[in-house]
Design a protein around this motif. Structure first.
Motif, PDB file in Angstrom:
ATOM      1  N   SER A  41       0.843  -1.180   0.000  1.00 11.08           N
ATOM      2  CA  SER A  41       0.000   0.000   0.000  1.00 11.08           C
ATOM      3  C   SER A  41       0.883   1.237   0.000  1.00 11.08           C
ATOM      4  CB  SER A  41      -0.905   0.004   1.238  1.00 11.08           C
ATOM      5  OG  SER A  41      -1.665   1.190   1.274  1.00 11.08           O
ATOM      6  N   LEU A  42       0.790   2.033  -1.046  1.00  9.57           N
ATOM      7  CA  LEU A  42       1.546   3.273  -1.173  1.00  9.57           C
ATOM      8  C   LEU A  42       0.587   4.378  -1.576  1.00  9.57           C
ATOM      9  CD1 LEU A  42       4.598   2.093  -3.309  1.00  9.57           C
ATOM     10  CD2 LEU A  42       4.635   2.656  -0.901  1.00  9.57           C
ATOM     11  N   SER A  43       0.703   5.516  -0.944  1.00 11.73           N
ATOM     12  CA  SER A  43      -0.106   6.667  -1.311  1.00 11.73           C
ATOM     13  C   SER A  43       0.812   7.873  -1.325  1.00 11.73           C
ATOM     14  CB  SER A  43      -1.242   6.872  -0.307  1.00 11.73           C
ATOM     15  OG  SER A  43      -2.005   7.998  -0.664  1.00 11.73           O
ATOM     16  N   SER A  44       1.190   8.326  -2.516  1.00 14.34           N
ATOM     17  CA  SER A  44       2.096   9.464  -2.629  1.00 14.34           C
ATOM     18  C   SER A  44       1.935  10.121  -3.987  1.00 14.34           C
ATOM     19  CB  SER A  44       3.546   9.015  -2.460  1.00 14.34           C
ATOM     20  OG  SER A  44       4.421  10.094  -2.733  1.00 14.34           O
ATOM     21  N   GLN A  45       1.843  11.418  -3.993  1.00 10.17           N
ATOM     22  CA  GLN A  45       1.751  12.147  -5.253  1.00 10.17           C
ATOM     23  C   GLN A  45       3.036  12.010  -6.070  1.00 10.17           C
ATOM     24  OE1 GLN A  45       1.253  16.272  -4.344  1.00 10.17           O
ATOM     25  NE2 GLN A  45       3.199  16.439  -3.297  1.00 10.17           N
ATOM     26  N   PHE A  46       4.104  11.531  -5.450  1.00  9.66           N
ATOM     27  CA  PHE A  46       5.376  11.375  -6.142  1.00  9.66           C
ATOM     28  C   PHE A  46       5.489  10.046  -6.892  1.00  9.66           C
ATOM     29  CE2 PHE A  46       6.227  14.169  -2.493  1.00  9.66           C
ATOM     30  CZ  PHE A  46       6.557  15.330  -3.186  1.00  9.66           C
ATOM     31  N   LEU A  47       4.565   9.126  -6.640  1.00  7.28           N
ATOM     32  CA  LEU A  47       4.592   7.832  -7.327  1.00  7.28           C
ATOM     33  C   LEU A  47       3.986   7.991  -8.717  1.00  7.28           C
ATOM     34  CD1 LEU A  47       5.200   4.758  -7.084  1.00  7.28           C
ATOM     35  CD2 LEU A  47       2.812   4.496  -6.480  1.00  7.28           C
ATOM     36  N   THR A  48       4.784   7.735  -9.750  1.00  2.00           N
ATOM     37  CA  THR A  48       4.339   7.896 -11.136  1.00  2.00           C
ATOM     38  C   THR A  48       4.382   6.562 -11.876  1.00  2.00           C
ATOM     39  OG1 THR A  48       6.565   8.358 -11.979  1.00  2.00           O
ATOM     40  CG2 THR A  48       5.281  10.248 -11.164  1.00  2.00           C
ATOM     41  N   ASP A  49       3.898   6.567 -13.100  1.00  2.00           N
ATOM     42  CA  ASP A  49       3.873   5.367 -13.934  1.00  2.00           C
ATOM     43  C   ASP A  49       5.264   4.734 -14.056  1.00  2.00           C
ATOM     44  OD1 ASP A  49       1.191   6.080 -14.476  1.00  2.00           O
ATOM     45  OD2 ASP A  49       1.832   7.328 -16.152  1.00  2.00           O
ATOM     46  N   ALA A  50       6.264   5.550 -14.254  1.00  2.00           N
ATOM     47  CA  ALA A  50       7.627   5.049 -14.455  1.00  2.00           C
ATOM     48  C   ALA A  50       8.136   4.255 -13.257  1.00  2.00           C
ATOM     49  CB  ALA A  50       8.567   6.211 -14.749  1.00  2.00           C
ATOM     50  N   HIS A  51       7.683   4.583 -12.059  1.00  2.00           N
ATOM     51  CA  HIS A  51       8.135   3.864 -10.871  1.00  2.00           C
ATOM     52  C   HIS A  51       7.653   2.411 -10.851  1.00  2.00           C
ATOM     53  CE1 HIS A  51       8.466   8.062  -9.170  1.00  2.00           C
ATOM     54  NE2 HIS A  51       9.670   7.560  -9.013  1.00  2.00           N
ATOM     55  N   LEU A  52       6.613   2.096 -11.597  1.00  2.00           N
ATOM     56  CA  LEU A  52       6.051   0.742 -11.601  1.00  2.00           C
ATOM     57  C   LEU A  52       6.794  -0.192 -12.548  1.00  2.00           C
ATOM     58  CD1 LEU A  52       2.225   1.546 -11.601  1.00  2.00           C
ATOM     59  CD2 LEU A  52       3.779   1.322  -9.661  1.00  2.00           C
ATOM     60  N   GLU A  53       7.665   0.355 -13.363  1.00  4.56           N
ATOM     61  CA  GLU A  53       8.393  -0.467 -14.331  1.00  4.56           C
ATOM     62  C   GLU A  53       9.233  -1.519 -13.599  1.00  4.56           C
ATOM     63  OE1 GLU A  53      11.503   0.010 -18.027  1.00  4.56           O
ATOM     64  OE2 GLU A  53      10.478   1.772 -17.254  1.00  4.56           O
ATOM     65  N   GLY A  54       9.107  -2.748 -14.008  1.00  6.69           N
ATOM     66  CA  GLY A  54       9.867  -3.847 -13.426  1.00  6.69           C
ATOM     67  C   GLY A  54       9.216  -4.512 -12.228  1.00  6.69           C
ATOM     68  N   TRP A  55       8.119  -3.940 -11.722  1.00  9.52           N
ATOM     69  CA  TRP A  55       7.465  -4.538 -10.560  1.00  9.52           C
ATOM     70  C   TRP A  55       6.905  -5.924 -10.874  1.00  9.52           C
ATOM     71  CZ3 TRP A  55       4.330  -0.755  -7.012  1.00  9.52           C
ATOM     72  CH2 TRP A  55       5.196   0.193  -6.477  1.00  9.52           C
ATOM     73  N   GLY A  56       6.470  -6.163 -12.103  1.00  8.75           N
ATOM     74  CA  GLY A  56       5.906  -7.462 -12.465  1.00  8.75           C
ATOM     75  C   GLY A  56       6.895  -8.596 -12.259  1.00  8.75           C
ATOM     76  N   ASP A  57       8.135  -8.383 -12.637  1.00  2.00           N
ATOM     77  CA  ASP A  57       9.175  -9.399 -12.461  1.00  2.00           C
ATOM     78  C   ASP A  57       9.654  -9.474 -11.022  1.00  2.00           C
ATOM     79  OD1 ASP A  57       9.188 -10.110 -15.172  1.00  2.00           O
ATOM     80  OD2 ASP A  57      10.613  -8.520 -15.661  1.00  2.00           O
ATOM     81  N   ALA A  58       9.754  -8.328 -10.371  1.00  2.44           N
ATOM     82  CA  ALA A  58      10.312  -8.273  -9.018  1.00  2.44           C
ATOM     83  C   ALA A  58       9.323  -8.664  -7.927  1.00  2.44           C
ATOM     84  CB  ALA A  58      10.838  -6.871  -8.742  1.00  2.44           C
ATOM     85  N   LEU A  59       8.012  -8.529  -8.205  1.00  2.57           N
ATOM     86  CA  LEU A  59       6.983  -8.772  -7.194  1.00  2.57           C
ATOM     87  C   LEU A  59       5.978  -9.829  -7.674  1.00  2.57           C
ATOM     88  CD1 LEU A  59       6.344  -5.005  -6.376  1.00  2.57           C
ATOM     89  CD2 LEU A  59       7.810  -6.577  -5.115  1.00  2.57           C
ATOM     90  N   ALA A  77      -1.026   1.147 -16.826  1.00  5.78           N
ATOM     91  CA  ALA A  77      -1.763  -0.100 -17.063  1.00  5.78           C
ATOM     92  C   ALA A  77      -0.876  -1.266 -17.510  1.00  5.78           C
ATOM     93  CB  ALA A  77      -2.908   0.130 -18.039  1.00  5.78           C
ATOM     94  N   PRO A  78       0.036  -1.083 -18.465  1.00  5.29           N
ATOM     95  CA  PRO A  78       0.879  -2.222 -18.853  1.00  5.29           C
ATOM     96  C   PRO A  78       1.749  -2.746 -17.713  1.00  5.29           C
ATOM     97  CG  PRO A  78       1.005  -0.484 -20.494  1.00  5.29           C
ATOM     98  CD  PRO A  78       0.266   0.076 -19.320  1.00  5.29           C
ATOM     99  N   HIS A  79       2.216  -1.852 -16.845  1.00  2.00           N
ATOM    100  CA  HIS A  79       3.038  -2.276 -15.709  1.00  2.00           C
ATOM    101  C   HIS A  79       2.191  -3.067 -14.707  1.00  2.00           C
ATOM    102  CE1 HIS A  79       6.161   0.246 -17.300  1.00  2.00           C
ATOM    103  NE2 HIS A  79       5.458   1.352 -17.095  1.00  2.00           N
TER     104      HIS A  79
END
Length: 101
Positions: A41-59, A77-79
């Motif tokens: 659970s993360l809630s931050s205006q600083f979290l952007t689409d680019a930060h999600l890149e690679g989460w699928g493999d890592a998580l 959406a793709p991430h």
């Protein structure tokens, strides 16, 4: 926050509230037990689409993801789709464009 979590032997869930200064969102995927993380659970205006890149493999075990009130757009959406175990998703109060959906 991440430095405090590095020594954990087991990691099932992480929650970071908007009041905590946390700017290295990519570090979540690099936590020692990130592959076993089931809830995030993360809630931050600083979290952007680019930060999600690679989460699928890592998580790969992440089943419950809450990202309310972030700065996500349709480009995330793709991430998000690459999270194989995801069964619950909260992306309320983000910047999604629903025109034409």
């Amino acid at each position: 926050v991440v430095s405090l979590l590095r020594g954990l032997r087991a990691l099932e869930g992480v929650s970071v509230s908007p009041g905590v200064p946390f700017h290295s969102f990519g570090a979540i995927a690099r936590l020692p037990r990130a592959a076993h993380l089931r809830a995030l659970s993360l809630s931050s205006q600083f979290l952007t689409d680019a930060h999600l890149e690679g989460w699928g493999d890592a998580l790969p075990a992440l089943a419950d993801l809450a990202l309310p009130a972030c700065s996500l757009t349709n480009a995330s959406a793709p991430h998000l789709a690459r999270l194989p175990a995801l069964t619950a998703l909260d992306v309320s109060s983000n910047r999604f464009d629903t025109r034409g959906a």
